[in-house]
Design a protein around this motif. Structure first.
Motif, mmCIF file in Angstrom:
data_model
loop_
_atom_site.group_PDB
_atom_site.id
_atom_site.type_symbol
_atom_site.label_atom_id
_atom_site.label_comp_id
_atom_site.label_asym_id
_atom_site.label_seq_id
_atom_site.Cartn_x
_atom_site.Cartn_y
_atom_site.Cartn_z
ATOM 1 N N LEU A 626 -31.571 -45.794 9.667
ATOM 2 C CA LEU A 626 -31.003 -46.845 8.823
ATOM 3 C C LEU A 626 -29.515 -47.050 9.082
ATOM 4 C CD1 LEU A 626 -33.680 -46.008 7.286
ATOM 5 C CD2 LEU A 626 -32.567 -46.888 5.241
ATOM 6 N N TYR A 645 -29.598 -42.425 6.836
ATOM 7 C CA TYR A 645 -28.663 -43.376 7.436
ATOM 8 C C TYR A 645 -27.929 -42.735 8.603
ATOM 9 C CZ TYR A 645 -29.380 -46.309 3.297
ATOM 10 O OH TYR A 645 -29.942 -47.097 2.314
ATOM 11 N N TYR A 660 -30.292 -52.661 4.280
ATOM 12 C CA TYR A 660 -30.624 -51.265 3.976
ATOM 13 C C TYR A 660 -29.769 -50.692 2.847
ATOM 14 C CZ TYR A 660 -33.024 -51.314 8.512
ATOM 15 O OH TYR A 660 -33.859 -51.606 9.565
#
Length: 682
Positions: A626, A645, A660
């Motif tokens: 992400l 992430y 996101y």
């Protein structure tokens, strides 16, 4: 009497001689006459044969003409004259297989019609097999013609007809096979092209492929694309006009180009265009039409477009380097809001009396029957999201214990935040890594290497880039996180938590979306590390991270072995101690003092240390990307227990991907006084 006898005897003798002469003459004459009849008869026979052959040929021609007429009658009933003319015209350019080719008897042996003999065939047959074979074939042909009821020269026996049909079927099968092979080759080429396009790393911060359905643009925006295409062609014709000294046309094109640029502006969709755009498109089209009439030359236009493409490619390369540099720089910086938050929390923490700085339920910190988490971070807001999301989705929050370790600079801020925002019934404890006295340079190879002159030279003096587009390849390894022991503390978990049997390690750039208690019941089958493998793509295999030109790496590890992800790892600390994982890590870290086995970071030494000791978890436990991949399936994200992430586009940075970010921001209290005063917003 005597005389009489004598005269009789002499006369008889003369008569006998005359008779014999006459007989001889008669025989000679008869012989001559017979020979004459013989030659005359032979001539007549030959003439008759010749006449018969000519009659047969004429008859055959008549028969052919009759069949042609009959065929035409049937064709006329099926096709009109115009259609037949079109068919005849379209067969004139068929090369060696046109109708005239067949009419001129230029056929191979496999195409010969049984019973139809040509003069060319006779010559070839005479040269190949001799006169005897020719006579035999002629006799056979005559017999077949005379035995035919309709006197047709195209008579075929059932056996020959079957052989001809078999040959036709074989030809059709060969043609079908060839077409199939061509189709298969075409499909293979298309698939190969698609795979090559997928393998191109066309994005700076991640991977982007035009073949992915997620990146399809639903809005075609045809007007915007038309304006851009017109602008490209205008630039081409401007260059050609100046080359050919057509100044007026070049100026006119230049003016229209400026108008199109103003009309397009910053628009990326048709809805963003000004109302005057259609009129500008029409005017530009008229000028381009005039330029095409005066300037168009295929070779010149192609060359100019190719030059423009090469120039654009060079600009893209330069911009990619600059973007990489800036993204790495942004990833290293701390936003003003986060810096403000840490400073305000630190000040307020040290203003608290010592008795108010303690967390409740400290007795749970060493209870092996509870669910323990290890979180090492210097980011207060990120750590709060990890704890808050885990507790929110836990079925029984009271059984969860969070062990936070930070550095001296953020120790007060981290304590103050969780004192003000306790995680419900869960237990939390914050420690300072600088107070781990056992973690020193004599014990830890990384600390010893960080204190070396070579490392200081690498980080603070040597080969620093002087421009945005230079030196971006190794910039990521100069990130301050690689200098922090918080990044390497994951290799010392048994030393930090000696009383625990299992612990779940979490990075501070993750969000928990489901209850994680099921991970403690996963059977690791004697392995030390439970992690999600990331070898679905080539860049997540061992050869991406390790230097396999070094013999120590090449002889001990498989370059195609699957990598796995740090960020959510279940560690069995009992097995860790049995297999001396920390000792293995120290051994390889000492060998990499000159960074010849791998560059800086914790994933390469992790892959080495836990090689053969990692149990793969279900992928739904942990979804990565992400922070760099814009094409992750939304369903996959929403079904994941943990989203990560990883990458440069962290959710607390401005360069984070917008689609996101909500998964992270939903666990932040933006109405909190500290957050609001530091102007942190979604």
């Amino acid at each position: 009497m005597a005389i009489k006898r004598g005269s009789q005897s002499g006369g008889g003798k003369s008569k006998g001689i005359g008779s014999r002469v006459f007989a001889s003459i008669l025989v000679f004459f008869l012989t001559f006459l017979a020979l004459s009849f013989l030659f005359v008869g032979r001539g007549l026979f030959v003439a008759a044969s010749s006449g018969q052959n000519e009659l047969s040929i004429v008859s055959s021609r008549q028969d052919l003409n009759w069949r042609e007429r009959l065929a035409l009658q049937h064709l006329n009933s099926l096709f009109s004259k115009d259609v037949i003319d079109v068919i005849n015209a379209s067969t004139n350019d068929l090369g060696p297989l046109n109708i005239d080719f067949f009419r001129k008897d230029k056929l191979s042996a496999s195409w010969k019609v049984v019973g139809h003999k040509t003069s060319a065939d006779n010559v070839t047959s005479a040269e190949a097999t001799g006169e005897a074979l020719k006579t035999k074939q002629e006799t056979s042909r005559v017999k077949e013609e005379h035995t035919s009821n309709d006197n047709s020269v195209f008579f075929e026996t059932p056996a020959k007809l079957a052989r001809r049909q078999l040959r036709e079927k074989r030809r059709e099968k060969r043609a079908a096979d060839m077409v199939k092979q061509d189709d298969e080759v075409t499909v293979k080429l298309e698939n190969a092209a698609i795979e090559r396009s997928k393998s191109v790393d066309s994005a700076v911060l991640g991977k982007y492929s035009i073949w992915r359905k997620e990146n399809d643009n639903e809005n075609t925006d045809s007007t915007v694309r038309l304006i851009r295409d017109q602008m490209i062609m205008a630039r081409v014709y401007i260059s050609l006009a100046r080359m050919k000294n057509k100044t007026d046309l070049a100026n006119e094109l230049q003016n229209r180009l400026k108008e199109s640029q103003r009309s397009l502006g910053d628009a990326t969709a048709d809805s963003d265009l000004h109302n005057s755009a259609p009129e500008k498109i029409k005017l530009m089209g008229q000028v381009l039409s005039k330029a095409k009439e005066q300037l168009y030359d295929c070779n010149l236009v192609t060359g100019k477009l190719r030059a423009m493409l090469q120039s654009a490619d060079e600009q893209v390369r330069s911009l990619k380097k600059q973007s990489t540099f800036l993204s790495q720089l942004a990833a290293k910086t701390i936003p003003n809001g986060l810096h403000c938050l840490a400073m305000r929390l630190t000040i307020d923490y040290y203003l608290l009396p010592p008795e108010k700085r303690k967390f409740p339920r400290s007795e749970n910190l060493e209870n092996p029957n509870l669910y323990h988490y290890a979180l090492f971070s210097d980011n207060v807001l990120a750590a709060s999201v990890v704890v808050n999301s885990t507790v929110t989705n836990a079925k029984d929050p009271g059984k969860h214990v969070f062990h936070l370790v930070t550095d001296k600079l953020n120790f007060g801020a981290m304590n103050m935040w969780f004192l003000l925002n306790p995680p419900g019934k869960a237990t939390i404890h914050v420690e300072n890594v600088d107070e781990f006295k056992w973690l020193n340079s004599s014990y830890c190879p990384v600390l010893r290497q960080l204190e070396s002159a070579a490392m200081k030279e690498y980080y603070f003096k040597a080969a620093h880039p002087t421009t945005l587009s230079a030196g971006s390849s190794n910039l990521k390894y100069r990130n301050p996180k690689y200098l922090s022991m918080l990044n390497h503390l994951r290799f010392y978990l048994p030393q930090v938590y000696p009383k625990l049997d299992k612990i779940l390690f979490l990075d501070d750039d993750i969000v928990v979306q489901k209850d994680l208690t099921g991970l403690w019941s996963v059977d690791l089958h004697g392995k030390v590390n439970g992690a999600v493998e990331t070898c679905g793509e080539s860049f997540h295999r061992f050869d991406k991270y390790l230097n396999f030109s070094n013999p120590h790496i090449a002889k001990n590890f498989d370059p195609n072995a699957c990598g796995w992800a740090y960020g959510m790892n279940m560690f069995d600390l009992k097995e860790w101690k049995k297999k001396d994982i920390t000792g293995i890590y120290h051994k390889w870290q000492n060998m990499n003092e000159d960074r010849v086995l791998w560059k800086l970071g914790t994933l390469p030494p992790g892959l080495i240390t836990f090689y053969g000791l990692t149990h793969p978890l279900e992928k739904s436990w942990h979804v990565l990307g992400l922070g760099y991949n814009p094409s992750i399936d939304k369903t996959e994200i929403e079904n994941a227990a943990v989203v990560h992430y990883n990458g440069n586009m962290k959710p607390w940075l401005e360069l984070a991907m917008t689609k996101y970010k909500p998964y992270w921001t939903k666990y932040i209290k933006y109405d909190h006084p500290y957050v609001r005063n530091c102007k942190l917003s979604e």
